[in-house]
Write an enzyme that holds these catalytic residues in place. Structure first.
Site, PDB file in Angstrom:
ATOM      1  CB  CYS B 177     -46.015 -20.257 -29.292  1.00  0.00           C
ATOM      2  SG  CYS B 177     -46.201 -18.881 -28.142  1.00  0.00           S
ATOM      3  CG  HIS B 316     -44.341 -19.746 -35.176  1.00  0.00           C
ATOM      4  ND1 HIS B 316     -45.291 -20.398 -34.425  1.00  0.00           N
ATOM      5  CD2 HIS B 316     -43.796 -18.808 -34.354  1.00  0.00           C
ATOM      6  CE1 HIS B 316     -45.312 -19.885 -33.204  1.00  0.00           C
ATOM      7  NE2 HIS B 316     -44.425 -18.918 -33.132  1.00  0.00           N
ATOM      8  CE  LYS B 350     -49.023 -18.180 -34.571  1.00  0.00           C
ATOM      9  NZ  LYS B 350     -48.257 -19.152 -35.385  1.00  0.00           N
ATOM     10  CG  HIS B 355     -49.309 -16.476 -31.305  1.00  0.00           C
ATOM     11  ND1 HIS B 355     -49.523 -17.836 -31.345  1.00  0.00           N
ATOM     12  CD2 HIS B 355     -47.993 -16.314 -30.969  1.00  0.00           C
ATOM     13  CE1 HIS B 355     -48.402 -18.453 -31.045  1.00  0.00           C
ATOM     14  NE2 HIS B 355     -47.459 -17.560 -30.810  1.00  0.00           N
ATOM     15  CG  PHE B 414     -41.585 -17.212 -25.253  1.00  0.00           C
ATOM     16  CD1 PHE B 414     -41.222 -16.609 -26.451  1.00  0.00           C
ATOM     17  CD2 PHE B 414     -42.416 -16.496 -24.393  1.00  0.00           C
ATOM     18  CE1 PHE B 414     -41.670 -15.340 -26.788  1.00  0.00           C
ATOM     19  CE2 PHE B 414     -42.868 -15.222 -24.714  1.00  0.00           C
ATOM     20  CZ  PHE B 414     -42.501 -14.644 -25.924  1.00  0.00           C
TER      21      PHE B 414
END
Lengths: 79, 427
Positions: B177, B316, B350, B355, B414
């Site tokens: 991401c 984020h 978002k 996302h 991740f």
């Protein structure tokens, strides 16, 4: 399948794959690159339910060649 | 020694001269910004039968129709057959970015590079090809010859380069991401190192398919409580947040040296100042605030400005309870009391788009630039009951005017990867 029908379908398929090229029965595949050729063979195999060997694929250099090949494969016509 | 902008010459300063966006809000920066101003959510219901066994039935799908994405505008039928959807979105975004940056008239194409990221690449196309392959008794002749090049992540920049004739550096970053933000940061570094004068950079993603949604659902990462009210499903910083909403699209910007932009006499939308790049090195999925804080801190230190000069953070914040809280903890640890001042705000776009995974950093860099350009802040939608951690901090309830020079766009992924892009209003 009648030969005329094969011719019609092959030309339609080529127009669909490469619309920027003017296709007729005398056209050569020189007008397209190697990846185009692979894609065209893939489309022919799907459309006519035939299998084109690597060796045969090398020989299919023009539209009339392709039509002959399919005609022979599905109708057993002699070249 | 770190140089401030005053000491840098024009070849060392990197500015943004083009933007292009394909998102769940529609196509084009101006349209996206209008949707933000009007507080319109881009999240819809995933009502296809294919998702009947997946617990999350909401997604940020790129719309068609008016102001939506029309693939035929960008790709011939043959190109569509040969490319995955994420590549088409990349081309759509690049088309707008190229027009806004007037790149068509730039003659030396060897000096234009492309760095467009994708987190996953052509997942829906991998799934459909796999199905055909299995049904066809694993006969390789059933595989479309363009299958492999159509799903590779680097074919977004690769195909874009062919389409627009960009002959400079060409690759895509992949950091889940955070992918697009890394692409933008790499692009700036490539220009500074002299590999290109202009870089087209960002991210593209289209991984919404039963396997993609199911895979994230198996990780318990997705929202599942708002399947019948999709527009409120993405709710970062709200106590009801219960996982992210998967989305798709592309966001691309054009970066170039200030010297090049001045030579070309093009409009400048903002300035890229710095990036802070770190890794948690602790857990594959769980974030660690210490290291996302380090990313923000490095970015500010590299910019050689005060922490209290950051006027806005585009978070984020994916709408997962763990992630949203962790980011706020990191922000507080870096900016201290400044986060409670009038000069600071943080919001999560978002909440509009969901996302976009590997493309998120691209569209969010654009939203951050939009905020700097217009001197107005995009709100966080759906915060009806704010989490305690955001108490006293302006999370931007409604569109508001804000006077500020510097902003940060955070992206975490991740693998524990963190990146903070620091952008500035151009003056």
């Amino acid at each position: 399948m009648e030969r005329q029908q094969i011719e019609k379908k092959v030309l339609e398929l080529l127009k669909d794959q490469k619309p920027d090229v003017q296709w007729d029965l005398t056209s050569s595949l020189d007008k397209v690159d190697s990846l185009d050729t692979i894609e065209i063979n893939f489309a022919i195999e799907s459309e006519f339910n035939v299998s084109i060997s690597e060796e045969d694929a090398q020989k299919l250099k023009g539209v009339s060649c392709i039509v002959d090949y399919i005609d022979r494969k599905i109708n057993g016509a002699k070249l | 020694m770190i140089l401030t902008n005053k000491h840098k010459d024009d070849s060392e300063r990197i500015v943004i001269t083009g933007m292009g966006i394909v998102s769940p809000l529609g196509v084009g920066f101006e349209h996206n910004w209008k949707q933000i101003q009007n507080k319109v959510s881009g999240i819809v219901k995933l009502d296809s039968e294919a998702y009947k066994n997946v617990p999350s039935k909401v997604a940020g799908l790129v719309p068609s129709g008016e102001n939506g994405f029309d693939i035929n505008k960008f790709m011939t039928p043959s190109e569509q057959r040969r490319n995955s959807l994420f590549i088409s979105y990349a081309v759509g975004a690049v088309d707008e970015a190229v027009k806004s940056a007037k790149l068509d008239s730039f003659e030396d194409r060897t000096r234009i590079g492309t760095c467009i990221a994708s987190g996953i690449g052509g997942l829906p196309e991998i799934c459909s090809t796999c199905k055909t392959f299995e049904i066809g008794d694993k006969d390789y002749k059933k595989i479309n010859p363009f299958f492999i090049p159509s799903v590779l992540t680097n074919l977004a920049p690769g195909f874009t380069a062919i389409k627009f004739n960009f002959q400079g550096p060409n690759y895509g970053t992949s950091s889940a991401c955070a992918s697009a933000a890394h692409a933008i940061s790499d692009a700036a570094m490539l220009i500074k190192a002299g590999h290109a004068d202009i870089m087209v950079a960002g991210g593209a993603e289209a991984a919404i398919c039963p396997l993609g949604v199911g895979g994230f659902a198996a990780l318990r990462a997705l929202s599942t409580s708002y399947n019948d009210s999709p527009s409120v499903a993405s709710r970062p910083f709200d106590k009801g947040h219960d996982g992210f909403v998967i989305a798709e699209g592309a966001g691309v910007i054009v970066l170039e040296s200030l010297a090049s932009a001045k030579r070309r006499n093009v409009e400048i939308y903002g300035e890229f100042i710095s990036a802070g790049i770190t890794c948690d090195a602790s857990h594959i999925t769980a974030p660690n605030p210490e290291h996302s804080a380090r990313a923000m801190k490095y970015a500010v230190e590299q910019a050689n400005i005060g922490f209290n000069e950051i006027g806005y953070i585009n978070a984020h914040a994916t709408s997962t309870p763990v992630g949203d809280k962790c980011e706020l903890e990191a922000v507080k640890s870096v900016f201290g009391e400044h986060v409670y001042s009038n000069g600071f705000a943080i919001s999560a776009t978002k909440s509009y788009t969901g996302h976009l995974l590997g493309a998120a950093g691209g569209i969010e860099a654009i939203f951050t630039l939009g905020a700097l350009m217009h001197q107005e802040l995009p709100p966080t939608l759906n915060v009806t009951d704010p989490i305690d951690e955001i108490d006293g901090i302006n999370y931007v309830k409604d569109m508001q005017k804000h006077s500020f020079e510097y902003a940060i766009s955070n992206s975490f992924g991740f693998g524990g990867t963190n990146i903070s892009l620091l952008l500035k209003r151009f003056s």
